[in-house]
Design an enzyme around this catalytic site. Structure first.
Site, PDB file in Angstrom:
ATOM      1  N   THR A   1       0.845  -1.167  -0.012  1.00 51.66           N
ATOM      2  CA  THR A   1       0.194   0.110   0.087  1.00 51.66           C
ATOM      3  C   THR A   1       0.962   1.212   0.159  1.00 51.66           C
ATOM      4  OG1 THR A   1      -0.153   0.438   2.595  1.00 51.66           O
ATOM      5  CG2 THR A   1      -1.563  -1.462   1.325  1.00 51.66           C
TER       6      THR A   1
ATOM      7  N   ASP B   1      -4.387   5.555   2.568  1.00 51.36           N
ATOM      8  CA  ASP B   1      -4.046   6.881   3.376  1.00 51.36           C
ATOM      9  C   ASP B   1      -4.446   6.535   4.971  1.00 51.36           C
ATOM     10  OD1 ASP B   1      -3.673   9.111   4.817  1.00 51.36           O
ATOM     11  OD2 ASP B   1      -5.002  10.215   3.428  1.00 51.36           O
TER      12      ASP B   1
ATOM     13  N   ASN C   1       4.116   0.889   8.629  1.00 53.86           N
ATOM     14  CA  ASN C   1       5.671   1.468   8.321  1.00 53.86           C
ATOM     15  C   ASN C   1       5.136   2.779   7.653  1.00 53.86           C
ATOM     16  OD1 ASN C   1       8.417   1.543   7.105  1.00 53.86           O
ATOM     17  ND2 ASN C   1       7.189   1.939   5.359  1.00 53.86           N
TER      18      ASN C   1
ATOM     19  N   SER D   1       8.564   1.505  15.085  1.00 55.43           N
ATOM     20  CA  SER D   1       8.867   2.736  15.957  1.00 55.43           C
ATOM     21  C   SER D   1      10.295   3.200  15.311  1.00 55.43           C
ATOM     22  CB  SER D   1       8.837   2.424  17.433  1.00 55.43           C
ATOM     23  OG  SER D   1       8.893   3.452  18.345  1.00 55.43           O
TER      24      SER D   1
ATOM     25  N   TYR E   1       7.512  14.062  16.486  1.00 55.15           N
ATOM     26  CA  TYR E   1       8.035  12.674  15.957  1.00 55.15           C
ATOM     27  C   TYR E   1       8.306  11.856  17.190  1.00 55.15           C
ATOM     28  CZ  TYR E   1      10.595   9.405  13.195  1.00 55.15           C
ATOM     29  OH  TYR E   1      11.007   8.126  12.796  1.00 55.15           O
TER      30      TYR E   1
ATOM     31  N   LYS F   1       5.888   8.392  18.393  1.00 58.97           N
ATOM     32  CA  LYS F   1       6.631   7.096  18.546  1.00 58.97           C
ATOM     33  C   LYS F   1       6.779   6.571  19.755  1.00 58.97           C
ATOM     34  CE  LYS F   1       8.169   6.517  14.216  1.00 58.97           C
ATOM     35  NZ  LYS F   1       7.563   5.426  13.385  1.00 58.97           N
TER      36      LYS F   1
ATOM     37  N   VAL G   1      18.579   4.913   9.212  1.00 59.03           N
ATOM     38  CA  VAL G   1      18.443   4.084   8.265  1.00 59.03           C
ATOM     39  C   VAL G   1      18.790   4.859   6.875  1.00 59.03           C
ATOM     40  CG1 VAL G   1      17.038   2.612   6.763  1.00 59.03           C
ATOM     41  CG2 VAL G   1      16.557   2.829   9.353  1.00 59.03           C
TER      42      VAL G   1
ATOM     43  N   THR H   1      17.703   5.779   3.995  1.00 54.60           N
ATOM     44  CA  THR H   1      16.191   6.145   3.071  1.00 54.60           C
ATOM     45  C   THR H   1      16.376   7.379   2.712  1.00 54.60           C
ATOM     46  OG1 THR H   1      15.002   6.509   4.764  1.00 54.60           O
ATOM     47  CG2 THR H   1      15.375   4.371   4.581  1.00 54.60           C
TER      48      THR H   1
END
Length: 299
Positions: A45, A67, A97, A151, A165, A169, A199, A201
């Protein structure tokens, strides 16, 4: 305290995985890995399904819009999965995620910015989780499943300049632990709170939002500015950064190894070390206030 994840989890050979936020980063790598397993089924998704074109077209792969801030969108996604895979559809593994980072000077955050962050990272996780729990609990032949709630190290350690943020979390952590303790052992519904460090990304790209800077916090010796400098240097050098493919492989290993699922899973040396330091420091703080906490009575 009610124990969690008390039995070994055995992943069915034809398990269905439902993953949110598959357009990039960790979600993309996990979806790619699952799609490479011909015996597994995948519900991938994203808010924009065109970002899922990297996945092959296959009867075992469903690419749909989701969404997580919209209950109607979640209802539609689960309905589409049931239409595609059959009336007895239910997810064996769910990976929550979807999300983005909001950073900046907390004093200048708008109502919309703070609410949207919580809607996406926290309430979005709540909505998908509880919809999955309902299906996992009700399925008569194959009751059970595994829910990975992504998380972060930010769910354990609060740092300057990312208050909302961290708040989202921390909320995911508390929610996940509480709901995990609500599960009857016979349901075999397992939870794993995943806590990656940095990470590699594009989190610094479209997955990162910034609060308008506040002039009172602009000077270089402010804590948030010092942290920004340190983090930016680390990102440029790749220090302590995890490959998203390694995260994907680890989650698949946890799901498929046939052992008890850990409730919390720090990922990366940085996350593990800072998590340990956090808890060791908390012990020292507890000892320091022992007399006050016991209100003058030894505990």
């Amino acid at each position: 305290m009610n124990p969690v994840n008390t039995k070994p989890y055995v992943l069915p050979s034809n398990a269905t995985w439902l993953i949110t936020g598959c357009s990039s980063g960790i979600g993309r790598e996990i979806a790619t890995l699952i799609a490479s397993k011909p015996n597994l089924r995948l519900v991938a998704t994203a808010r924009n399904p065109s970002t899922l074109s990297y996945l092959p077209d296959s009867p075992n792969i469903l690419k749909i819009t989701l969404d997580v801030t919209s209950p109607a969108s979640i209802d539609a996604a689960f309905a589409a999965a049931k239409t595609h895979f059959g009336a007895d559809f239910y997810p064996d593994v769910v990976i929550n995620n979807a999300g983005y980072s909001l950073s900046g000077d907390t004093e200048n955050a708008t109502e919309e910015e703070m609410h949207q962050e919580m809607e996406t990272l926290f309430f979005g996780t709540v909505r998908v989780t509880m919809r999955a729990v309902e299906l996992m609990r009700q399925h008569k032949e194959h009751r059970g499943g595994l829910i990975f709630n992504i998380s972060s190290l930010a769910g354990l350690v609060g740092l300057p300049g990312h208050a909302f943020y961290h708040a989202s979390k921390f909320a995911v952590e508390g929610f996940s632990e509480s709901v995990a303790r609500e599960m009857h052992p016979d349901w075999n519904i397992n939870f794993c709170i995943v806590e990656p460090g940095g990470v590699k990304t594009n989190f610094e790209g479209h997955s990162k939002a910034h609060i308008t800077p506040h002039p009172a916090y602009a000077v270089a010796d402010m804590p948030a500015r010092k942290l920004e400098h340190y983090v930016n240097m680390g990102i440029k050098k790749g220090v302590g950064m995890i490959e998203p493919s390694a995260v994907a492989e680890t989650l698949f290993a946890v799901a498929s190894r046939g052992e008890r699922v850990p409730l919390r899973l720090p990922l990366g040396a940085t996350a593990w070390k800072l998590a340990r330091a956090k808890f060791e420091g908390a012990i020292g703080e507890l000892e320091a206030v022992k007399g006050i906490s016991g209100m003058g009575v030894e505990i």
